[in-house]
Structures are given as C-alpha cells and as structure tokens.
Design a protein around this motif. Structure first.
Motif, PDB file in Angstrom:
ATOM      1  N   ILE A  76       0.853  -1.192   0.000  1.00 12.77           N
ATOM      2  CA  ILE A  76       0.000   0.000   0.000  1.00 12.77           C
ATOM      3  C   ILE A  76       0.887   1.241   0.000  1.00 12.77           C
ATOM      4  O   ILE A  76       1.739   1.412   0.870  1.00 12.77           O
ATOM      5  N   ARG A  77       0.667   2.115  -0.975  1.00 10.33           N
ATOM      6  CA  ARG A  77       1.452   3.333  -1.065  1.00 10.33           C
ATOM      7  C   ARG A  77       0.685   4.556  -0.562  1.00 10.33           C
ATOM      8  O   ARG A  77       1.272   5.527  -0.115  1.00 10.33           O
ATOM      9  N   PHE A  78      -0.636   4.497  -0.650  1.00 14.97           N
ATOM     10  CA  PHE A  78      -1.447   5.636  -0.214  1.00 14.97           C
ATOM     11  C   PHE A  78      -1.373   5.811   1.300  1.00 14.97           C
ATOM     12  O   PHE A  78      -1.431   4.851   2.055  1.00 14.97           O
ATOM     13  N   LYS A  79      -1.250   7.057   1.729  1.00 13.99           N
ATOM     14  CA  LYS A  79      -1.268   7.396   3.148  1.00 13.99           C
ATOM     15  C   LYS A  79      -2.200   8.569   3.369  1.00 13.99           C
ATOM     16  O   LYS A  79      -2.127   9.575   2.664  1.00 13.99           O
ATOM     17  N   ALA A  80      -3.114   8.426   4.327  1.00 14.81           N
ATOM     18  CA  ALA A  80      -3.993   9.540   4.671  1.00 14.81           C
ATOM     19  C   ALA A  80      -3.167  10.604   5.383  1.00 14.81           C
ATOM     20  O   ALA A  80      -2.438  10.304   6.326  1.00 14.81           O
ATOM     21  N   ARG A  81      -3.260  11.849   4.920  1.00 11.60           N
ATOM     22  CA  ARG A  81      -2.406  12.913   5.470  1.00 11.60           C
ATOM     23  C   ARG A  81      -3.230  14.103   5.937  1.00 11.60           C
ATOM     24  O   ARG A  81      -4.158  14.546   5.244  1.00 11.60           O
ATOM     25  N   VAL A  82      -2.865  14.601   7.106  1.00 15.70           N
ATOM     26  CA  VAL A  82      -3.533  15.779   7.663  1.00 15.70           C
ATOM     27  C   VAL A  82      -3.380  16.960   6.707  1.00 15.70           C
ATOM     28  O   VAL A  82      -2.301  17.212   6.188  1.00 15.70           O
ATOM     29  N   GLY A  83      -4.472  17.663   6.463  1.00 13.75           N
ATOM     30  CA  GLY A  83      -4.430  18.841   5.618  1.00 13.75           C
ATOM     31  C   GLY A  83      -4.566  18.555   4.133  1.00 13.75           C
ATOM     32  O   GLY A  83      -4.709  19.480   3.330  1.00 13.75           O
ATOM     33  N   LYS A  84      -4.517  17.277   3.753  1.00 15.46           N
ATOM     34  CA  LYS A  84      -4.647  16.920   2.338  1.00 15.46           C
ATOM     35  C   LYS A  84      -5.807  15.958   2.103  1.00 15.46           C
ATOM     36  O   LYS A  84      -6.651  16.183   1.245  1.00 15.46           O
ATOM     37  N   THR A  85      -5.851  14.874   2.858  1.00 14.89           N
ATOM     38  CA  THR A  85      -6.921  13.882   2.701  1.00 14.89           C
ATOM     39  C   THR A  85      -8.235  14.420   3.250  1.00 14.89           C
ATOM     40  O   THR A  85      -8.259  15.092   4.283  1.00 14.89           O
ATOM     41  N   LEU A  86      -9.339  14.133   2.564  1.00 13.76           N
ATOM     42  CA  LEU A  86     -10.662  14.522   3.044  1.00 13.76           C
ATOM     43  C   LEU A  86     -11.013  13.684   4.261  1.00 13.76           C
ATOM     44  O   LEU A  86     -11.273  12.486   4.158  1.00 13.76           O
ATOM     45  N   SER A  87     -10.995  14.304   5.425  1.00 15.51           N
ATOM     46  CA  SER A  87     -11.259  13.610   6.690  1.00 15.51           C
ATOM     47  C   SER A  87     -12.759  13.623   6.995  1.00 15.51           C
ATOM     48  O   SER A  87     -13.515  14.406   6.406  1.00 15.51           O
ATOM     49  N   PRO A  88     -13.223  12.775   7.924  1.00 18.71           N
ATOM     50  CA  PRO A  88     -14.632  12.818   8.337  1.00 18.71           C
ATOM     51  C   PRO A  88     -15.040  14.202   8.836  1.00 18.71           C
ATOM     52  O   PRO A  88     -16.135  14.677   8.530  1.00 18.71           O
TER      53      PRO A  88
ATOM     54  N   TRP B 104     -15.386  16.521   5.909  1.00 18.85           N
ATOM     55  CA  TRP B 104     -16.551  16.120   5.124  1.00 18.85           C
ATOM     56  C   TRP B 104     -17.839  16.660   5.752  1.00 18.85           C
ATOM     57  O   TRP B 104     -18.656  17.278   5.075  1.00 18.85           O
ATOM     58  N   HIS B 105     -18.013  16.441   7.029  1.00 24.10           N
ATOM     59  CA  HIS B 105     -19.236  16.892   7.699  1.00 24.10           C
ATOM     60  C   HIS B 105     -19.315  18.418   7.744  1.00 24.10           C
ATOM     61  O   HIS B 105     -20.407  18.994   7.672  1.00 24.10           O
ATOM     62  N   ALA B 106     -18.156  19.068   7.813  1.00 23.50           N
ATOM     63  CA  ALA B 106     -18.136  20.534   7.848  1.00 23.50           C
ATOM     64  C   ALA B 106     -18.455  21.144   6.488  1.00 23.50           C
ATOM     65  O   ALA B 106     -18.745  22.340   6.392  1.00 23.50           O
ATOM     66  N   ALA B 107     -18.426  20.325   5.431  1.00 21.37           N
ATOM     67  CA  ALA B 107     -18.667  20.835   4.080  1.00 21.37           C
ATOM     68  C   ALA B 107     -20.158  21.024   3.781  1.00 21.37           C
ATOM     69  O   ALA B 107     -20.513  21.569   2.735  1.00 21.37           O
ATOM     70  N   PHE B 108     -21.024  20.595   4.722  1.00 21.78           N
ATOM     71  CA  PHE B 108     -22.466  20.733   4.522  1.00 21.78           C
ATOM     72  C   PHE B 108     -22.997  21.968   5.241  1.00 21.78           C
ATOM     73  O   PHE B 108     -22.555  22.300   6.342  1.00 21.78           O
ATOM     74  N   SER B 109     -23.958  22.618   4.613  1.00 17.65           N
ATOM     75  CA  SER B 109     -24.656  23.721   5.283  1.00 17.65           C
ATOM     76  C   SER B 109     -25.644  23.128   6.282  1.00 17.65           C
ATOM     77  O   SER B 109     -25.812  21.900   6.355  1.00 17.65           O
ATOM     78  N   GLU B 110     -26.312  23.958   7.023  1.00 16.29           N
ATOM     79  CA  GLU B 110     -27.233  23.480   8.050  1.00 16.29           C
ATOM     80  C   GLU B 110     -28.345  22.602   7.480  1.00 16.29           C
ATOM     81  O   GLU B 110     -28.755  21.618   8.095  1.00 16.29           O
ATOM     82  N   ASP B 111     -28.822  22.936   6.284  1.00 20.32           N
ATOM     83  CA  ASP B 111     -29.911  22.138   5.700  1.00 20.32           C
ATOM     84  C   ASP B 111     -29.413  21.039   4.764  1.00 20.32           C
ATOM     85  O   ASP B 111     -30.207  20.262   4.233  1.00 20.32           O
ATOM     86  N   GLY B 112     -28.078  20.969   4.536  1.00 23.64           N
ATOM     87  CA  GLY B 112     -27.542  19.839   3.788  1.00 23.64           C
ATOM     88  C   GLY B 112     -26.918  20.133   2.447  1.00 23.64           C
ATOM     89  O   GLY B 112     -26.494  19.213   1.748  1.00 23.64           O
TER      90      GLY B 112
ATOM     91  N   VAL C 245     -14.773  20.199  -1.472  1.00 26.74           N
ATOM     92  CA  VAL C 245     -14.580  18.751  -1.348  1.00 26.74           C
ATOM     93  C   VAL C 245     -13.693  18.234  -2.472  1.00 26.74           C
ATOM     94  O   VAL C 245     -12.770  17.435  -2.246  1.00 26.74           O
ATOM     95  N   LEU C 246     -13.942  18.689  -3.685  1.00 29.69           N
ATOM     96  CA  LEU C 246     -13.134  18.253  -4.830  1.00 29.69           C
ATOM     97  C   LEU C 246     -11.674  18.644  -4.662  1.00 29.69           C
ATOM     98  O   LEU C 246     -10.769  17.850  -4.947  1.00 29.69           O
ATOM     99  N   ARG C 247     -11.436  19.858  -4.187  1.00 26.88           N
ATOM    100  CA  ARG C 247     -10.043  20.304  -3.993  1.00 26.88           C
ATOM    101  C   ARG C 247      -9.323  19.392  -3.017  1.00 26.88           C
ATOM    102  O   ARG C 247      -8.173  19.001  -3.250  1.00 26.88           O
ATOM    103  N   ARG C 248     -10.000  19.043  -1.930  1.00 31.02           N
ATOM    104  CA  ARG C 248      -9.365  18.193  -0.913  1.00 31.02           C
ATOM    105  C   ARG C 248      -9.111  16.780  -1.453  1.00 31.02           C
ATOM    106  O   ARG C 248      -8.033  16.212  -1.233  1.00 31.02           O
ATOM    107  N   ILE C 249     -10.073  16.217  -2.163  1.00 27.79           N
ATOM    108  CA  ILE C 249      -9.900  14.865  -2.701  1.00 27.79           C
ATOM    109  C   ILE C 249      -8.761  14.828  -3.706  1.00 27.79           C
ATOM    110  O   ILE C 249      -7.932  13.911  -3.701  1.00 27.79           O
TER     111      ILE C 249
END
Length: 432
Positions: free
Chosen positions: A27-39, A42-50, A57-61
């Motif tokens: 496995i070469r992929f590593k989840a990295r702080v500040g780059k990988t889309l974290s939970p 992800w949850h912060a990317a939604f407005s109050e109504d969804g 999100v695309l930039r982070r992915i």
C-alpha cells in the motif's frame, strides 16, 4: 486517530487474510492531515440544511484522496447519485425511492430464481443454452422457476434466458473477487456482491454480464452497508464504463478508448508508437485490462480506491446528477453539455481539474477520459524498457505486467494530467 504516517491504520479498514499477506501489493497511499478529506472536513462541508460545498470537497480529494470512514458516502456524490445542491431531506427521499426500486427489481429476480437474496450464490449452470432447466444434484429444491417467463411455445423469454445463463458465471467470478480480503471470507458478503451484480444485469440486459464488472462492483459492496445503496453507486459507475464492456463477434467497446490511447502515444511519443506498431501492437490490446477495470489489477486494493476517487474528483461535472436523472436509461452516460464552454468562473470551480480543462478547450468525447491519459502515462514510465527490450507482444505484456503493485498512483495521475495539458496546449488536433 484518523491519520498516521504509516499504512497500518488503512490495513485495519480493509484487513487482509493472514495467508495472503505476502502476495498482496504494498500500500502506497497514506492519509495525510491537511490533504486527505477527513470525516471532520466532510461533515463541515455541509450547510445546516444539507447543501454540499462540492468545490471545496473536490479540492481536498484531488490533493489527498478520501479517508476510509467516509469513502462510500463521498463516492455517491462523485458518481452522481446525489445532487450537492439538495438538502438532507431531499436526499433521504431520493435514497428511499431508490431502495424501493431496487427491492422491486430484486423481487422480480427472486421470482425467477429463488436463490437471489437467499444468502447463497450459484456457481453451476441452472439452464442449458436452449433454456431448459438443469437440476442441481446437490440441491433438489433449487430447480429454477419460470413464474410466467415462458413464451407461448414453452421456451423461456430471451431476456430471462440470457440472464439465467449469466448467473453461474457471475457466481464463479464473485468467489474469485478480492479473495485476499477478510471481508469475502463471509459467504453473506459474497452473496451480497452476487445479488447486486445479478440485479444489475437483469436491469441492464442490453450488455449483460461481462467479467470485470465484479472488480468494479466489489468496492461499492464493501464501502456501502446497505445493498441497495451499493447497487446504485455501481449503477452510476457503470454509466461511465458500460460501453467498455459492450462486445460482439467483431469488436469490443473498449476499442474506441484503445484507439484514442494509440493517438495520444503517437502524438507524444511517436518513436514508441512506431515500435509498438512494428510489434503488431498498434491496436494497444495489451492495455485492455487497465481500461476495463480501471487499473484494479495494477494497484493494491487501497491504492486502487484512492486512484478511482481522485480520478472521479478530477472528472467531476456539476451537471452529472441532473443529466443522469433526466433518463433512467443506463445508456445515458454523457456528462457534458455543448454550451459548457461558456460557463462562468464561479461554476467552473465546481468542476474537477480534468473536466474543467476539457470545458475550457471544448473536448467533449468520453473516449478521451482521464483513464486513457493515465494508461498513456503508465506506458511512458516504461518507455525505455519497451523500446530496448520488447521484441514481441509477449515482451510488452511482460514488461507492463511487472508494474503490478509497483506503480505510484499519484505520480501516474500527475503524468496523465501533464500529457493532457501538453496536448491541449500545443493543439495537436487529436480526434478525441
């Protein structure tokens, strides 16, 4: 912890069977702080109504992929299952309607073959080529039912016959799918994959089942707990890929992309293209597997998932949901509109990097998908060896076979984008 400098944490999400540890690619992929889309991100990317900030999100992915804990739900957006501009309530309504539709299709299948949804799979033929039932000697109760599928002359309807003939082949492929993963030690999980594929082939009988669909479907089954959600994620992925699986006695659907790959290599590396032509490899058939199953065999399971999500993020089109919803026909695979070159800069931010470039240059043919440029990038990494050592097609296949597990997905993607940019920059006039 969600992030680690090692890959141990990623292994825990997709555990490998102990006896297979030595055989699986690193496995070469590593989840990295500040780059990988974290939970949290992800949850912060939604407005109050969804409503979802898809541009962020695309930039982070595109920078670092998606953390395993949210891969499945993010993929649903990347593949066009849901509209980022919808609310939580609206998406829940769509999800429930889709689950109901899947249940109805599955019920149709169960009436014809009771094994569907039973937690078991079929690996031996249940009918002959002419539609006659074949009794399974190991199970006297498993005789397939016609349940109204017989025509007036007593033979099975053609659609039913073709579908039933495919079920045991699906089963044989299912038991071979991702065998190194502990997930598929559970027969119920194998049955889930078999059910999803069986229902899909029933729904999209135009192409039917083709080996390789199991490799595309498996990650969805693993990532999405609800079977119907996995089905719809797979169905959307197939909107992009299904034409590659179409084949007849004289041609294969993937040949159009192979033709585009040949044009790209001819443009960027004419010497390599000429060499391959001299070896009777000008049709680039050695690249079929890469394009058919999106490099599943060239990378570890984790790295293949990373590759897919970054590719889908780069190819993302904000119109994808509405375009798919306009037609329930799986043939509806276009993700671009003719007037998209005129979109404003604000809307352009909602496109993936690769698709944004296509909108700016006016390229609209899906044969020029990012996967084709990725295949070109892979070939370029082996340029010197292919020119020096390949004396025949067997040598080409062997050299490319050695990349399995040794490719860096991020570097390969960067190479693909560079090739794409250079072709567009120099206006080489490819008939993409």
């Amino acid at each position: 912890m969600f992030f680690s400098s090692s890959t141990e944490e990623l292994d825990s999400y997709f555990p490998i069977r102990p006896e297979c540890q030595a055989d699986v690619p690193k496995i070469r992929f590593k989840a990295r702080v500040g780059k990988t889309l974290s939970p949290r991100r992800w949850h912060a990317a939604f407005s109050e109504d969804g409503h979802l900030d898809i541009a962020g999100v695309l930039r982070r992915i595109q920078r670092g992929g998606i953390h395993p804990t949210v891969k499945g739900v993010v993929w649903e957006f990347l593949l066009g299952c849901f509209d980022p501009n919808s609310t939580f309530e609206e998406r829940n309504e769509v999800r429930q309607l889709r689950r109901k539709q899947y249940a109805e299709w599955k019920a149709e299948c169960q009436k014809l073959v009771p094994d569907i949804g039973s937690g078991k799979i079929i690996t031996t033929p249940i009918i002959s080529d002419d539609g006659q039932p074949i009794q399974d000697p190991s199970n006297s109760c498993s005789t397939p039912s016609d349940n109204g599928a017989l025509s007036r002359n007593g033979t099975l309807d053609k659609k039913v016959t073709q579908w039933k003939l495919s079920l045991h082949q699906i089963g044989l492929d299912v038991v071979r799918t991702d065998r190194a993963l502990e997930f598929y030690e559970n027969e119920a999980n194998q049955a889930k994959l078999w059910d999803v594929l069986a229902v899909y082939v029933w729904m999209d009988n135009d192409i039917g089942y083709v080996q390789g669909m199991n490799d595309i479907c498996s990650p969805m089954v693993i990532l999405l707990e609800h079977e119907a959600d996995a089905f719809w994620c797979f169905e959307r992925a197939m909107r992009r890929l299904r034409e590659n699986f179409r084949s007849n006695a004289s041609s294969m659907g993937v040949q159009s992309q192979l033709g585009t790959l040949a044009q790209i290599i001819k443009a960027i590396d004419p010497k390599l293209h000429q060499h391959l032509e001299e070896l009777d490899g000008g049709e680039y058939l050695f690249a079929i597997r890469m394009l058919m199953v999106l490099f599943r065999r060239e990378f570890s399971f984790v790295d293949a998932l990373y590759l897919w999500e970054v590719m889908w993020a780069m190819e993302y089109n904000p119109n994808i949901y509405s375009l798919y919803e306009e037609s329930s026909d799986p043939n509806s695979s276009s993700t671009r509109k003719n007037d998209e070159a005129k979109v404003n800069s604000k809307l352009l931010k909602k496109y993936g990097k690769f698709e944004r470039a296509n909108v700016k240059t006016g390229w609209t043919d899906q044969r020029g998908a990012l996967a084709v440029f990725l295949a070109a990038s892979v070939l370029e990494t082996k340029n010197k060896r292919l020119l020096k050592e390949a004396q025949g097609l067997d040598d080409v296949v062997q050299i490319l076979g050695e990349i399995t597990g040794n490719l860096d997905a991020k570097k390969a993607l960067n190479g693909a984008l560079k090739i794409h940019k250079n072709l567009a920059k120099h206006a080489l006039g490819l008939a993409l």
